[in-house]
Structure formats: structure tokens, C-alpha cells
Design a protein around this motif. Structure first.
Motif, PDB file in Angstrom:
ATOM      1  N   ALA A 173       0.825  -1.205   0.000  1.00 52.52           N
ATOM      2  CA  ALA A 173       0.000   0.000   0.000  1.00 52.52           C
ATOM      3  C   ALA A 173       0.864   1.261   0.000  1.00 52.52           C
ATOM      4  CB  ALA A 173      -0.935  -0.011   1.212  1.00 52.52           C
ATOM      5  N   VAL A 174       1.926   1.276   0.802  1.00 46.43           N
ATOM      6  CA  VAL A 174       2.826   2.435   0.816  1.00 46.43           C
ATOM      7  C   VAL A 174       3.483   2.602  -0.544  1.00 46.43           C
ATOM      8  CG1 VAL A 174       4.934   3.411   1.808  1.00 46.43           C
ATOM      9  CG2 VAL A 174       3.248   2.324   3.294  1.00 46.43           C
ATOM     10  N   ARG A 175       3.988   1.504  -1.078  1.00 49.63           N
ATOM     11  CA  ARG A 175       4.620   1.578  -2.407  1.00 49.63           C
ATOM     12  C   ARG A 175       3.642   2.136  -3.443  1.00 49.63           C
ATOM     13  NH1 ARG A 175       4.937  -3.514  -6.383  1.00 49.63           N
ATOM     14  NH2 ARG A 175       4.980  -2.249  -8.267  1.00 49.63           N
ATOM     15  N   ASP A 176       2.406   1.651  -3.454  1.00 51.61           N
ATOM     16  CA  ASP A 176       1.425   2.120  -4.423  1.00 51.61           C
ATOM     17  C   ASP A 176       1.143   3.610  -4.261  1.00 51.61           C
ATOM     18  OD1 ASP A 176       1.175  -0.375  -5.555  1.00 51.61           O
ATOM     19  OD2 ASP A 176      -0.697  -0.879  -4.519  1.00 51.61           O
ATOM     20  N   GLU A 177       1.008   4.073  -3.015  1.00 47.74           N
ATOM     21  CA  GLU A 177       0.729   5.487  -2.790  1.00 47.74           C
ATOM     22  C   GLU A 177       1.912   6.353  -3.218  1.00 47.74           C
ATOM     23  OE1 GLU A 177      -2.066   6.857  -2.021  1.00 47.74           O
ATOM     24  OE2 GLU A 177      -3.136   4.967  -1.647  1.00 47.74           O
ATOM     25  N   ALA A 178       3.128   5.910  -2.922  1.00 49.87           N
ATOM     26  CA  ALA A 178       4.302   6.673  -3.331  1.00 49.87           C
ATOM     27  C   ALA A 178       4.376   6.766  -4.856  1.00 49.87           C
ATOM     28  CB  ALA A 178       5.568   6.033  -2.766  1.00 49.87           C
ATOM     29  N   GLU A 179       4.196   5.648  -5.529  1.00 56.12           N
ATOM     30  CA  GLU A 179       4.312   5.653  -6.981  1.00 56.12           C
ATOM     31  C   GLU A 179       3.166   6.437  -7.627  1.00 56.12           C
ATOM     32  OE1 GLU A 179       4.931   1.617  -8.261  1.00 56.12           O
ATOM     33  OE2 GLU A 179       6.954   1.557  -7.389  1.00 56.12           O
ATOM     34  N   ALA A 180       1.998   6.439  -7.013  1.00 58.30           N
ATOM     35  CA  ALA A 180       0.886   7.233  -7.533  1.00 58.30           C
ATOM     36  C   ALA A 180       1.213   8.722  -7.500  1.00 58.30           C
ATOM     37  CB  ALA A 180      -0.386   6.950  -6.734  1.00 58.30           C
ATOM     38  N   GLN A 181       2.027   9.128  -6.509  1.00 55.53           N
ATOM     39  CA  GLN A 181       2.447  10.525  -6.391  1.00 55.53           C
ATOM     40  C   GLN A 181       3.783  10.779  -7.103  1.00 55.53           C
ATOM     41  OE1 GLN A 181       0.615  12.897  -5.193  1.00 55.53           O
ATOM     42  NE2 GLN A 181      -0.998  11.673  -4.222  1.00 55.53           N
ATOM     43  N   LYS A 182       4.271   9.771  -7.835  1.00 63.22           N
ATOM     44  CA  LYS A 182       5.547   9.871  -8.552  1.00 63.22           C
ATOM     45  C   LYS A 182       6.708  10.170  -7.600  1.00 63.22           C
ATOM     46  CE  LYS A 182       3.660  11.069 -13.082  1.00 63.22           C
ATOM     47  NZ  LYS A 182       2.322  10.539 -12.798  1.00 63.22           N
ATOM     48  N   ILE A 183       6.726   9.441  -6.487  1.00 61.71           N
ATOM     49  CA  ILE A 183       7.761   9.581  -5.472  1.00 61.71           C
ATOM     50  C   ILE A 183       8.598   8.307  -5.441  1.00 61.71           C
ATOM     51  CG2 ILE A 183       8.228   9.878  -3.001  1.00 61.71           C
ATOM     52  CD1 ILE A 183       5.499  11.294  -2.792  1.00 61.71           C
ATOM     53  N   GLY A 184       9.906   8.425  -5.676  1.00 58.70           N
ATOM     54  CA  GLY A 184      10.793   7.285  -5.507  1.00 58.70           C
ATOM     55  C   GLY A 184      10.858   6.872  -4.048  1.00 58.70           C
ATOM     56  N   TRP A 185      11.158   5.578  -3.811  1.00 55.65           N
ATOM     57  CA  TRP A 185      11.082   5.081  -2.438  1.00 55.65           C
ATOM     58  C   TRP A 185      12.303   4.244  -2.078  1.00 55.65           C
ATOM     59  CZ3 TRP A 185      11.371  -0.099  -2.938  1.00 55.65           C
ATOM     60  CH2 TRP A 185      10.748  -0.726  -4.026  1.00 55.65           C
ATOM     61  N   CYS A 186      12.514   4.096  -0.755  1.00 54.59           N
ATOM     62  CA  CYS A 186      13.641   3.318  -0.240  1.00 54.59           C
ATOM     63  C   CYS A 186      13.187   2.544   0.993  1.00 54.59           C
ATOM     64  CB  CYS A 186      14.813   4.237   0.106  1.00 54.59           C
ATOM     65  SG  CYS A 186      16.397   3.365   0.256  1.00 54.59           S
ATOM     66  N   HIS A 187      13.082   1.232   0.850  1.00 46.93           N
ATOM     67  CA  HIS A 187      12.593   0.410   1.964  1.00 46.93           C
ATOM     68  C   HIS A 187      13.644   0.314   3.063  1.00 46.93           C
ATOM     69  CE1 HIS A 187      11.498  -3.244   4.217  1.00 46.93           C
ATOM     70  NE2 HIS A 187      10.274  -2.874   3.909  1.00 46.93           N
ATOM     71  N   TRP A 188      13.173   0.354   4.294  1.00 55.71           N
ATOM     72  CA  TRP A 188      14.021   0.076   5.462  1.00 55.71           C
ATOM     73  C   TRP A 188      13.613  -1.303   5.978  1.00 55.71           C
ATOM     74  CZ3 TRP A 188      17.812   3.152   7.740  1.00 55.71           C
ATOM     75  CH2 TRP A 188      18.347   2.656   8.930  1.00 55.71           C
ATOM     76  N   GLY A 189      14.540  -2.251   5.831  1.00 50.91           N
ATOM     77  CA  GLY A 189      15.809  -2.186   5.160  1.00 50.91           C
ATOM     78  C   GLY A 189      16.137  -3.598   4.680  1.00 50.91           C
ATOM     79  N   LEU A 190      17.400  -3.785   4.381  1.00 57.28           N
ATOM     80  CA  LEU A 190      17.860  -5.082   3.899  1.00 57.28           C
ATOM     81  C   LEU A 190      17.946  -6.102   5.028  1.00 57.28           C
ATOM     82  CD1 LEU A 190      19.026  -6.659   1.414  1.00 57.28           C
ATOM     83  CD2 LEU A 190      21.290  -6.101   2.348  1.00 57.28           C
ATOM     84  N   SER A 191      18.463  -5.668   6.166  1.00 57.90           N
ATOM     85  CA  SER A 191      18.771  -6.593   7.259  1.00 57.90           C
ATOM     86  C   SER A 191      18.103  -6.125   8.548  1.00 57.90           C
ATOM     87  CB  SER A 191      20.286  -6.667   7.457  1.00 57.90           C
ATOM     88  OG  SER A 191      20.779  -5.399   7.844  1.00 57.90           O
ATOM     89  N   GLY A 192      18.361  -6.812   9.625  1.00 59.17           N
ATOM     90  CA  GLY A 192      17.924  -6.347  10.929  1.00 59.17           C
ATOM     91  C   GLY A 192      16.445  -6.528  11.191  1.00 59.17           C
ATOM     92  N   ASN A 193      15.900  -5.632  12.007  1.00 61.01           N
ATOM     93  CA  ASN A 193      14.549  -5.807  12.527  1.00 61.01           C
ATOM     94  C   ASN A 193      13.447  -5.583  11.505  1.00 61.01           C
ATOM     95  OD1 ASN A 193      15.366  -6.325  15.298  1.00 61.01           O
ATOM     96  ND2 ASN A 193      16.013  -4.187  15.345  1.00 61.01           N
ATOM     97  N   PHE A 194      13.770  -4.927  10.384  1.00 59.40           N
ATOM     98  CA  PHE A 194      12.786  -4.660   9.337  1.00 59.40           C
ATOM     99  C   PHE A 194      13.169  -5.361   8.033  1.00 59.40           C
ATOM    100  CE2 PHE A 194      12.282  -1.369  12.425  1.00 59.40           C
ATOM    101  CZ  PHE A 194      10.972  -0.920  12.346  1.00 59.40           C
ATOM    102  N   ALA A 195      13.920  -6.423   8.111  1.00 56.49           N
ATOM    103  CA  ALA A 195      14.602  -6.995   6.953  1.00 56.49           C
ATOM    104  C   ALA A 195      13.649  -7.528   5.885  1.00 56.49           C
ATOM    105  CB  ALA A 195      15.527  -8.117   7.395  1.00 56.49           C
ATOM    106  N   ILE A 196      14.050  -7.305   4.624  1.00 52.55           N
ATOM    107  CA  ILE A 196      13.402  -7.994   3.512  1.00 52.55           C
ATOM    108  C   ILE A 196      14.147  -9.286   3.176  1.00 52.55           C
ATOM    109  CG2 ILE A 196      12.437  -5.913   2.499  1.00 52.55           C
ATOM    110  CD1 ILE A 196      14.738  -6.001   0.430  1.00 52.55           C
ATOM    111  N   LEU A 197      15.387  -9.406   3.648  1.00 50.53           N
ATOM    112  CA  LEU A 197      16.229 -10.555   3.317  1.00 50.53           C
ATOM    113  C   LEU A 197      16.355 -11.467   4.528  1.00 50.53           C
ATOM    114  CD1 LEU A 197      18.182 -11.832   1.202  1.00 50.53           C
ATOM    115  CD2 LEU A 197      20.010 -10.481   2.261  1.00 50.53           C
ATOM    116  N   ASP A 198      16.124 -12.741   4.312  1.00 53.71           N
ATOM    117  CA  ASP A 198      16.308 -13.736   5.362  1.00 53.71           C
ATOM    118  C   ASP A 198      17.791 -14.088   5.435  1.00 53.71           C
ATOM    119  OD1 ASP A 198      16.472 -15.994   6.973  1.00 53.71           O
ATOM    120  OD2 ASP A 198      14.605 -16.849   6.220  1.00 53.71           O
ATOM    121  N   PRO A 199      18.478 -13.734   6.526  1.00 51.44           N
ATOM    122  CA  PRO A 199      19.923 -13.951   6.581  1.00 51.44           C
ATOM    123  C   PRO A 199      20.316 -15.423   6.658  1.00 51.44           C
ATOM    124  CG  PRO A 199      19.113 -13.229   8.717  1.00 51.44           C
ATOM    125  CD  PRO A 199      17.958 -13.127   7.759  1.00 51.44           C
TER     126      PRO A 199
END
Length: 322
Positions: free
Chosen positions: A279-305
Motif C-alpha cells: 500500500a505504501v509503495r502504491d501510494e508513493a508511486e501514484a504521487q511519482k515519489i521514488g522510495w527506499c525500503h528500510w531495510g535489507l537486514s535487521g529488525n525490518f529486513a526484507i532478506l532472510d539472513p
């Protein structure tokens, strides 16, 4: 990293993806569409203190997933004694060089300057000194290097105080980098509301904000907190309306915009986490706003270490077209 201007060739498949699938027209101006934070590493007091050390393989993985940018949060203030520690700066150069080799933009972010937040008048000179040194050090670097002057002004440093710091240091940086993209953000932890109080200091300035709303959802079960919010859900009609209103407010700002951080703790139910992230990604892109997810590692990780793969639902949330 050398200070000579480098030329990079992005593989044709990746270039096609960024142009035709991601397709954000605003990337022709500010060249960041899809970005991930290299969190928990160089922002720690010492790299590794928070359980993560950046590896070249991680940078390669990021590029393979079709991100175009990494944001590199760095706690320069912990490695400064009149000058930045040369070994630490060499490590920052190494990581930037790895990203350069993969054709990625790098946002170099001055992060966790906690002393400045508590006592801006005392530490303003150190802030200026750090940026003067970084400006000289990276003179001649490729345009893919982007400066972010200060992460999340807060506590005693409000938006007006942060803007004064930015105005004071900008001429020093512009002497070495007349055309480099520079990111600034306002008080309240880089809140959406602060955007309207940020001046566009020149035509290569990007205004940034961070989004962790509602906080009780995004920070549920946060392991570093003594009394974290309990597990909860998100996504009803009122939740979505509130998010749309926030991004509509951002979209009213007449300036290049960037969503520098957003995310949900990895302990959150994966389905709920993916719904909010998409939902956040969709709203950002609807407003033509580039985005940066937090983050790769740690407590908000998108990657399983443990196995080096995406956490459940996150790739679809950040990249699926449907």
C-alpha cells in the motif's frame, strides 16, 4: 573508491526493467525509483555491533533484484576526531565502490548524529566539518553518488534549525559538487508534515520524508523496545484513507520528493506486513515519489539472513505489477 569519474554499463535487461516496467517518469530527473537501505551496519557505533556487516554479495543481490539504488546510513560522528577516521572512510569507500560496480546509485546518509539532535548549537561546527571533509573527499565522484545531509532531525533540532545547518553547509558542498543531487528532510523524524516547511535551496535539492504510520502497527513487537506495541493488523477502509491523505499531502509539495524510509518489523504477520508495504509503495508511486525500503537486514529486513532469500511476501509487495 577513487575520486575519478567512472562510467558504468547497466545490463540491458536491468535497464529495460527500470525504463519500461518500473517506468517512473520522475526518475529522469531524480534518478531513484526503487531503493533499499543498507541498515544496521555502518550506522551502528561500530560495524557488526548490531549483527550485520555489509558483504559484496549483498550488493550483488540487491542489483540482481532490480533495485536501482542503495541508501547507506553512516554514523560518521562516532568516527570523527577533527577528521573522519581514515580506515572508516576507506570502508565507506569500499561499499560505495561495490555499489558502483553493480551500476547502483548510492545515497550517502549522515545517520544517528545523536549529539547534534540533543545540542545543535554545540555540534553544528562538527556537522559542518564532516560535510566539508566528505565534500572534498568525493569531489569528482560519479553522479550516481547522492548526498543526504542529515537523517531525521528530532529532539532539540526542529525543521528551522535543520534548515539553518543545511544553508550553512550547502555553499561548501556546491563548490565541489555544483550538480550533485542532495537530499534534505525536516523535523519530527522526517515527518510528512515537515515537508511544507522545507525550502528548495536550489534545483538539485530533493525533499525527503519517512513513513512509519501507524507507529503501533509498523513497530509492533519491536525487540529493541522495552514495551513494544502488541501485534495488530492494518488495512481497513479507515486505515487506507488515512494513508492516502498522508501521501496526498506530500504530493502537494512542489519539489522533487523522496520516501527515504518505510517498513514494518519482520516479526509482524507476513501477510499483514506485505499488505501495508504494498500500500505504501502504491501510494508513493501514484504521487511519482521514488522510495527506499528500510531495510535489507535487521529488525525490518526484507532478506532472510539464514538462507539469503526474500522474506515471505516482500518481493511481491515491492515489485509485483498486479
Amino acid at each position: 573508491m577513487t575520486k575519478q569519474k567512472a562510467v558504468f554499463t547497466v545490463p540491458l535487461m536491468r535497464a529495460f526493467f527500470l525504463c519500461c516496467l518500473a517506468g517512473p517518469v520522475w526518475a529522469d530527473a531524480f534518478p531513484v525509483a526503487r531503493c533499499v537501505n543498507l541498515d544496521q551496519a555502518l550506522e551502528a557505533p561500530q560495524e557488526g555491533d548490531w549483527g550485520y556487516v555489509i558483504a559484496r554479495e549483498d550488493i550483488e543481490w540487491i542489483a540482481d533484484q532490480q533495485f536501482d539504488t542503495v541508501r547507506l546510513p553512516v554514523r560518521f560522528s562516532a568516527h570523527w576526531d577533527g577528521l573522519i577516521d581514515p580506515a572508516f572512510l576507506a570502508r565507506v569507500d569500499e561499499v560505495i565502490g561495490w555499489a558502483d560496480a553493480e551500476g547502483l546509485n548510492v545515497i550517502l546518509d549522515l545517520h544517528h548524529f545523536e549529539e547534534l539532535m540533543a545540542d545543535p548549537s554545540t555540534y553544528a561546527a562538527q556537522f559542518a566539518s564532516i560535510w566539508a571533509e566528505l565534500s572534498a573527499h568525493y569531489a569528482g565522484a560519479d553522479d550516481s553518488l547522492i548526498f543526504e545531509l542529515l537523517n531525521e532531525p528530532t529532539e532539540a533540532l526542529d525543521t528551522a534549525g535543520a534548515v539553518k545547518l543545511f544553508r550553512d553547509v550547502l555553499p561548501v558542498i556546491r563548490a565541489d559538487h555544483p550538480d550533485r543531487w542532495i537530499i534534505i528532510e525536516g523535523g519530527g523524524w522526517a515527518s510528512v508534515a515537515a515537508l511544507s516547511d522545507l525550502p528548495v535551496l536550489d534545483d538539485r535539492i530533493v525533499l525527503s520524508f519517512h513513513y512509519y504510520v501507524p507507529w503501533k502497527f509498523t513497530h509492533q513487537q519491536a525487540p529493541w523496545m522495552a514495551d513494544p506495541p502488541l501485534a495488530t493488523g492494518w488495512g481497513d477502509k479507515d486505515d487506507r484513507a488515512a494513508m492516502r491523505a498522508d501521501f496526498a499531502l506530500a504530493g502537494e509539495v512542489s519539489a522533487p520528493l523522496f520516501l527515504g524510509e518505510f517498513g514494518v518489523t519482520a516479526l509482524t504477520d507476513p501477510v499483514q506486513r506485505a499488505i501495508w508495504t504494498r500500500a505504501v509503495r502504491d501510494e508513493a508511486e501514484a504521487q511519482k515519489i521514488g522510495w527506499c525500503h528500510w531495510g535489507l537486514s535487521g529488525n525490518f529486513a526484507i532478506l532472510d539472513p539464514q538462507n539469503g532469500v526474500w522474506r515471505p511476501g516482500m518481493r511481491e509487495a515491492l515489485f509485483a505489477d498486479e
